[in-house]
Scaffold this active site. Structure first.
Site: not given
Ligand code: DQA
Length: 149
Positions: A11-12, A19, A24, A75, A78, A99, A101, A108
């Site tokens: 998502p996103n 964004r 990012y 990725n 969330a 995985e 990111h 964070r």
């Protein structure tokens, strides 16, 4: 024809470039796709690159990758921090998964420090922006090559 690597984005991530660019970066998802394709071509690997904002669709694609792919790069956005369904889908597949990111999630908020999906992955790469994806392609290519020889 050898099996492709599925690169799944949660998502996103369709909003990359607009964004939170301070987190990012300015690259768009299309830029990520191009860089992944270029890197994969160096290893003669085909890429199936997708993005969805929907958890169930990502689960369907992971199941599809289990049947069709040589490897998986995800990725999960969330959903990394919330989704037992994505974990279960990954546990049900035999293909190696990495995985990724873009951001360093450990730098964070605390809720980003836990990933439900890491236990189902051969490795985790985070914090290198688009390069995280390229490193994952490289790691997967070497792993697949080692498995073949
Ligand atoms: C992300 C990190 C997640 O915590 C976040 O929810 C994202 C993107 C990353 O690529 O840095 O959507 O997966």
């Amino acid at each position: 024809m050898s099996k492709p690597i599925y690169v799944l984005n949660g998502p996103n991530l369709n909003l990359l470039g607009q964004r939170e660019p301070e987190v990012y970066g300015h690259a768009t998802l299309e830029d990520v796709r191009n860089r992944v394709n270029t890197r994969a071509a160096q290893y003669e690997l085909a890429i199936e690159f997708r993005q969805s904002n929907t958890e169930g669709e990502l689960v369907d694609w992971i199941q599809e990758a289990g049947a069709n792919a040589a490897g998986l790069i995800i990725n999960a956005g969330a959903y990394t921090h919330t989704s037992v369904a994505i974990l279960d889908a990954l546990l049900a597949t035999d293909v190696p998964c990495i995985e990724v990111h873009l951001s360093n999630v450990f730098q964070r908020e605390e809720f980003r420090h836990h990933s439900y999906i890491s236990v189902a992955c051969v490795g985790v790469i985070c914090g290198f922006g688009v390069k995280s994806y390229e490193l994952a392609v490289e790691a997967l290519a070497e792993r697949l090559d080692a498995a073949e020889s």
